[in-house]
Design a protein around this motif. Structure first.
Motif, mmCIF file in Angstrom:
data_model
loop_
_atom_site.group_PDB
_atom_site.id
_atom_site.type_symbol
_atom_site.label_atom_id
_atom_site.label_comp_id
_atom_site.label_asym_id
_atom_site.label_seq_id
_atom_site.Cartn_x
_atom_site.Cartn_y
_atom_site.Cartn_z
ATOM 1 N N ILE A 188 -1.865 8.072 -7.428
ATOM 2 C CA ILE A 188 -2.012 8.371 -5.999
ATOM 3 C C ILE A 188 -1.819 7.112 -5.162
ATOM 4 C CG2 ILE A 188 -3.683 9.075 -4.236
ATOM 5 C CD1 ILE A 188 -4.749 11.093 -6.316
ATOM 6 N N THR A 189 -2.435 6.015 -5.577
ATOM 7 C CA THR A 189 -2.282 4.752 -4.855
ATOM 8 C C THR A 189 -0.827 4.287 -4.876
ATOM 9 O OG1 THR A 189 -4.526 4.157 -5.509
ATOM 10 C CG2 THR A 189 -3.141 2.393 -4.667
ATOM 11 N N VAL A 216 -8.535 7.081 -14.912
ATOM 12 C CA VAL A 216 -7.957 6.048 -14.053
ATOM 13 C C VAL A 216 -6.509 6.380 -13.668
ATOM 14 C CG1 VAL A 216 -7.329 3.599 -13.950
ATOM 15 C CG2 VAL A 216 -9.486 4.291 -14.970
ATOM 16 N N GLY A 217 -5.811 7.130 -14.487
ATOM 17 C CA GLY A 217 -4.408 7.452 -14.238
ATOM 18 C C GLY A 217 -4.147 8.098 -12.888
ATOM 19 N N PRO A 218 -4.874 9.146 -12.515
ATOM 20 C CA PRO A 218 -4.622 9.760 -11.202
ATOM 21 C C PRO A 218 -4.858 8.819 -10.023
ATOM 22 C CG PRO A 218 -5.880 11.250 -12.581
ATOM 23 C CD PRO A 218 -5.806 9.947 -13.304
ATOM 24 N N ALA A 250 1.763 3.760 -1.697
ATOM 25 C CA ALA A 250 2.489 2.499 -1.510
ATOM 26 C C ALA A 250 3.994 2.762 -1.424
ATOM 27 C CB ALA A 250 2.176 1.539 -2.659
ATOM 28 N N TRP A 251 4.500 3.633 -2.270
ATOM 29 C CA TRP A 251 5.923 3.985 -2.236
ATOM 30 C C TRP A 251 6.277 4.661 -0.916
ATOM 31 C CZ3 TRP A 251 8.023 9.008 -2.195
ATOM 32 C CH2 TRP A 251 9.405 9.057 -2.302
ATOM 33 N N ALA A 252 5.432 5.604 -0.458
ATOM 34 C CA ALA A 252 5.704 6.293 0.812
ATOM 35 C C ALA A 252 5.671 5.318 1.989
ATOM 36 C CB ALA A 252 4.682 7.414 1.022
ATOM 37 N N THR A 253 4.764 4.357 1.938
ATOM 38 C CA THR A 253 4.663 3.373 3.011
ATOM 39 C C THR A 253 5.912 2.506 3.086
ATOM 40 O OG1 THR A 253 2.274 3.287 2.713
ATOM 41 C CG2 THR A 253 3.277 1.466 3.896
#
Length: 82
Positions: free
Chosen positions: A17-18, A11-13, A22-25
């Motif tokens: 990634i999500t 679940v970590g990756p 969200a940070w990039a957005t």
């Protein structure tokens, strides 16, 4: 303990990634570069309505104002008959 480690590894990756997207957005929107950012293709996939709206906004921003007709008064908003 092995079950928890397997859960974190699987679940970590997905969470990382999500969270990265969200940070990039949020970073792209704060800087005003949302149209030409890394998230553009993903926005097209997950929210096609927003992508079409962004394209329409860019098209309208590039359009120029129409030239006045030859019979138009020099300043149509400044009327002395009010």
């Amino acid at each position: 303990m092995d079950g928890f480690l397997l859960f974190v590894i699987s679940v970590g990756p997905i969470v990382l990634i999500t969270g990265g997207f969200a940070w990039a957005t949020t970073r792209a929107r704060r800087r005003g570069i949302g149209g030409v950012s890394v998230i553009g293709p993903f926005q097209d996939m997950w929210d096609p309505g927003a992508a079409r709206t962004q394209i329409e906004i860019e098209i309208q921003a590039e359009q120029t104002a129409p030239a006045p007709s030859p019979g138009d008064p020099p300043d149509a908003d400044d009327r002395s008959d009010r």
